[in-house]
Design a protein around this motif. Structure first.
Motif, PDB file in Angstrom:
ATOM      1  N   GLU A  32       0.690  -1.064   0.161  1.00 29.08           N
ATOM      2  CA  GLU A  32      -0.311  -0.217  -0.173  1.00 29.08           C
ATOM      3  C   GLU A  32       0.564   1.226   0.458  1.00 29.08           C
ATOM      4  O   GLU A  32       0.689   2.842   0.168  1.00 29.08           O
ATOM      5  CB  GLU A  32      -0.974   0.081   1.506  1.00 29.08           C
ATOM      6  N   VAL A  33       2.023   0.897  -0.038  1.00 30.91           N
ATOM      7  CA  VAL A  33       3.292   2.603  -0.417  1.00 30.91           C
ATOM      8  C   VAL A  33       2.129   3.502  -1.366  1.00 30.91           C
ATOM      9  O   VAL A  33       1.880   2.953  -2.179  1.00 30.91           O
ATOM     10  CB  VAL A  33       4.833   2.138  -1.035  1.00 30.91           C
ATOM     11  N   VAL A  34       2.667   5.052  -0.535  1.00 30.72           N
ATOM     12  CA  VAL A  34       2.169   5.971  -1.515  1.00 30.72           C
ATOM     13  C   VAL A  34       3.631   6.251  -1.482  1.00 30.72           C
ATOM     14  O   VAL A  34       4.565   7.486  -0.620  1.00 30.72           O
ATOM     15  CB  VAL A  34       1.116   6.946  -0.561  1.00 30.72           C
ATOM     16  N   PHE A  35       4.014   7.015  -2.766  1.00 27.69           N
ATOM     17  CA  PHE A  35       5.761   7.624  -3.119  1.00 27.69           C
ATOM     18  C   PHE A  35       4.803   9.258  -3.576  1.00 27.69           C
ATOM     19  O   PHE A  35       4.172   8.480  -4.620  1.00 27.69           O
ATOM     20  CB  PHE A  35       6.176   6.583  -4.036  1.00 27.69           C
ATOM     21  N   ARG A  36       5.792   9.982  -3.222  1.00 25.66           N
ATOM     22  CA  ARG A  36       5.647  11.436  -4.211  1.00 25.66           C
ATOM     23  C   ARG A  36       7.443  11.610  -4.049  1.00 25.66           C
ATOM     24  O   ARG A  36       8.174  11.414  -3.710  1.00 25.66           O
ATOM     25  CB  ARG A  36       5.716  12.410  -3.047  1.00 25.66           C
ATOM     26  N   SER A  37       7.585  12.408  -5.984  1.00 26.85           N
ATOM     27  CA  SER A  37       8.162  12.192  -6.076  1.00 26.85           C
ATOM     28  C   SER A  37       7.922  13.974  -7.335  1.00 26.85           C
ATOM     29  O   SER A  37       6.795  13.465  -8.410  1.00 26.85           O
ATOM     30  CB  SER A  37       8.714  11.163  -7.108  1.00 26.85           C
ATOM     31  N   PRO A  38       9.048  14.735  -7.993  1.00 28.05           N
ATOM     32  CA  PRO A  38       8.161  15.784  -8.775  1.00 28.05           C
ATOM     33  C   PRO A  38       8.774  14.753 -10.275  1.00 28.05           C
ATOM     34  O   PRO A  38       8.308  15.096 -10.840  1.00 28.05           O
ATOM     35  CB  PRO A  38      10.108  16.610  -8.244  1.00 28.05           C
ATOM     36  N   VAL A  50       2.746  11.568  -7.417  1.00 27.77           N
ATOM     37  CA  VAL A  50       2.026  10.818  -5.939  1.00 27.77           C
ATOM     38  C   VAL A  50       1.396   9.497  -6.601  1.00 27.77           C
ATOM     39  O   VAL A  50       0.571   9.082  -7.875  1.00 27.77           O
ATOM     40  CB  VAL A  50       0.769  11.216  -5.549  1.00 27.77           C
ATOM     41  N   VAL A  51       2.272   8.265  -6.342  1.00 32.61           N
ATOM     42  CA  VAL A  51       2.344   6.992  -7.010  1.00 32.61           C
ATOM     43  C   VAL A  51       1.326   6.635  -6.252  1.00 32.61           C
ATOM     44  O   VAL A  51       2.475   6.211  -4.510  1.00 32.61           O
ATOM     45  CB  VAL A  51       4.073   6.611  -7.293  1.00 32.61           C
ATOM     46  N   TYR A  60       6.436   2.768 -11.965  1.00 29.92           N
ATOM     47  CA  TYR A  60       7.205   3.952 -12.846  1.00 29.92           C
ATOM     48  C   TYR A  60       8.534   3.559 -11.967  1.00 29.92           C
ATOM     49  O   TYR A  60       9.733   4.064 -13.435  1.00 29.92           O
ATOM     50  CB  TYR A  60       7.232   5.258 -11.310  1.00 29.92           C
ATOM     51  N   TRP A  61       8.882   3.263 -11.707  1.00 34.73           N
ATOM     52  CA  TRP A  61      11.126   2.520 -11.295  1.00 34.73           C
ATOM     53  C   TRP A  61      11.105   2.333 -12.409  1.00 34.73           C
ATOM     54  O   TRP A  61      12.873   1.979 -13.450  1.00 34.73           O
ATOM     55  CB  TRP A  61      11.496   2.420 -10.106  1.00 34.73           C
ATOM     56  N   ALA A  62      10.757   0.967 -13.154  1.00 39.15           N
ATOM     57  CA  ALA A  62      10.637  -0.029 -14.580  1.00 39.15           C
ATOM     58  C   ALA A  62      11.508   1.968 -15.266  1.00 39.15           C
ATOM     59  O   ALA A  62      12.157   1.432 -16.517  1.00 39.15           O
ATOM     60  CB  ALA A  62      10.415  -0.235 -14.558  1.00 39.15           C
ATOM     61  N   GLU A  63      10.155   2.645 -14.840  1.00 39.03           N
ATOM     62  CA  GLU A  63      10.768   3.520 -16.296  1.00 39.03           C
ATOM     63  C   GLU A  63      12.184   4.449 -15.821  1.00 39.03           C
ATOM     64  O   GLU A  63      11.890   4.738 -16.698  1.00 39.03           O
ATOM     65  CB  GLU A  63       9.451   4.389 -16.672  1.00 39.03           C
ATOM     66  N   GLY A  64      11.891   5.220 -14.898  1.00 42.76           N
ATOM     67  CA  GLY A  64      12.999   6.012 -14.797  1.00 42.76           C
ATOM     68  C   GLY A  64      14.194   4.652 -14.803  1.00 42.76           C
ATOM     69  O   GLY A  64      16.129   5.663 -14.936  1.00 42.76           O
ATOM     70  N   LEU A  65      14.837   3.446 -14.288  1.00 39.71           N
ATOM     71  CA  LEU A  65      15.632   2.978 -14.609  1.00 39.71           C
ATOM     72  C   LEU A  65      15.944   2.959 -16.632  1.00 39.71           C
ATOM     73  O   LEU A  65      17.256   3.280 -16.528  1.00 39.71           O
ATOM     74  CB  LEU A  65      15.226   2.047 -14.557  1.00 39.71           C
ATOM     75  N   ARG A  66      14.403   2.466 -16.698  1.00 38.66           N
ATOM     76  CA  ARG A  66      15.052   2.636 -18.342  1.00 38.66           C
ATOM     77  C   ARG A  66      16.125   3.534 -18.916  1.00 38.66           C
ATOM     78  O   ARG A  66      16.639   4.133 -19.969  1.00 38.66           O
ATOM     79  CB  ARG A  66      13.636   1.608 -19.478  1.00 38.66           C
ATOM     80  N   MET A 112       8.909   9.872  -0.135  1.00 40.83           N
ATOM     81  CA  MET A 112       8.733  11.045  -0.449  1.00 40.83           C
ATOM     82  C   MET A 112      10.297  11.979  -1.132  1.00 40.83           C
ATOM     83  O   MET A 112      11.376  10.661  -0.530  1.00 40.83           O
ATOM     84  CB  MET A 112       8.765  12.600   0.126  1.00 40.83           C
ATOM     85  N   ALA A 113      10.824  11.652  -2.513  1.00 40.12           N
ATOM     86  CA  ALA A 113      12.164  11.727  -2.963  1.00 40.12           C
ATOM     87  C   ALA A 113      11.778  13.232  -3.063  1.00 40.12           C
ATOM     88  O   ALA A 113      10.937  14.482  -3.332  1.00 40.12           O
ATOM     89  CB  ALA A 113      11.737  11.045  -4.398  1.00 40.12           C
ATOM     90  N   THR A 114      12.753  13.705  -2.784  1.00 42.67           N
ATOM     91  CA  THR A 114      13.297  15.429  -2.584  1.00 42.67           C
ATOM     92  C   THR A 114      14.921  16.030  -3.757  1.00 42.67           C
ATOM     93  O   THR A 114      15.299  15.241  -4.147  1.00 42.67           O
ATOM     94  CB  THR A 114      13.290  15.794  -1.723  1.00 42.67           C
ATOM     95  N   ARG A 115      14.993  16.372  -4.342  1.00 40.22           N
ATOM     96  CA  ARG A 115      16.152  17.119  -4.461  1.00 40.22           C
ATOM     97  C   ARG A 115      16.316  18.162  -4.281  1.00 40.22           C
ATOM     98  O   ARG A 115      16.053  19.448  -4.124  1.00 40.22           O
ATOM     99  CB  ARG A 115      16.053  17.593  -6.646  1.00 40.22           C
ATOM    100  N   GLY A 116      17.619  18.628  -4.494  1.00 38.34           N
ATOM    101  CA  GLY A 116      18.502  19.396  -4.174  1.00 38.34           C
ATOM    102  C   GLY A 116      18.419  21.049  -5.326  1.00 38.34           C
ATOM    103  O   GLY A 116      18.125  20.752  -6.163  1.00 38.34           O
ATOM    104  N   PRO A 117      19.691  21.521  -4.400  1.00 40.70           N
ATOM    105  CA  PRO A 117      19.808  22.885  -5.594  1.00 40.70           C
ATOM    106  C   PRO A 117      19.721  22.356  -7.119  1.00 40.70           C
ATOM    107  O   PRO A 117      20.552  21.532  -7.032  1.00 40.70           O
ATOM    108  CB  PRO A 117      20.768  24.177  -5.042  1.00 40.70           C
TER     109      PRO A 117
END
Length: 120
Positions: A32-38, A50-51, A60-66, A112-117
């Motif tokens: 039941e994970v909920v993951f948030r990422s820009p 929101v995934v 989502y991650w399969a596509e990201g790795l691709r 939740m994934a976050t990105r730096g400057p």
């Protein structure tokens, strides 16, 4: 989770990503994970970043790795909270990022994934 346990988890988390083994990566996440990422907002049409659910997260991650075959994470620091951790890391480009991960019964239920400057 104490700090030593959190550090071990973060190292295994990064090793999973660095191996590009999606099965290994997914072992840490509850159904039941909920993951948030820009980045999810850009990859998954209509998601608003929101995934919901482990199967959607896997897709989502399969596509990201691709899209990023050179993906690599280096853990910089780990912070421990009441029921979660923050993994501060750098990606293959040197971009700083952090993941906030909340656990229940040993599995991640919220992230939740976050990105730096300069991150997108």
């Amino acid at each position: 989770m104490d700090h030593a346990e959190a550090q071990r988890f973060a190292e295994e988390w990064a090793a999973g990503w660095n191996s590009h083994d999606l099965d290994r990566i997914m072992t840490h996440y509850a159904a039941e994970v909920v993951f948030r990422s820009p980045l999810a907002a850009r990859i998954i049409d209509g998601s608003d970043g929101v995934v919901r659910g482990v199967q959607a997260l896997r897709a989502y991650w399969a596509e990201g790795l691709r899209r990023h075959p050179d993906l690599r994470f280096e853990v910089v620091a780990v912070y421990v909270g009441l029921d979660g951790i923050v993994i501060n890391y750098r990606d293959q480009t040197g971009q700083p990022a952090a993941e906030v991960l909340i656990f229940r019964d040993g599995l991640i239920v919220s992230g939740m994934a976050t990105r730096g400057p300069d991150g997108s």
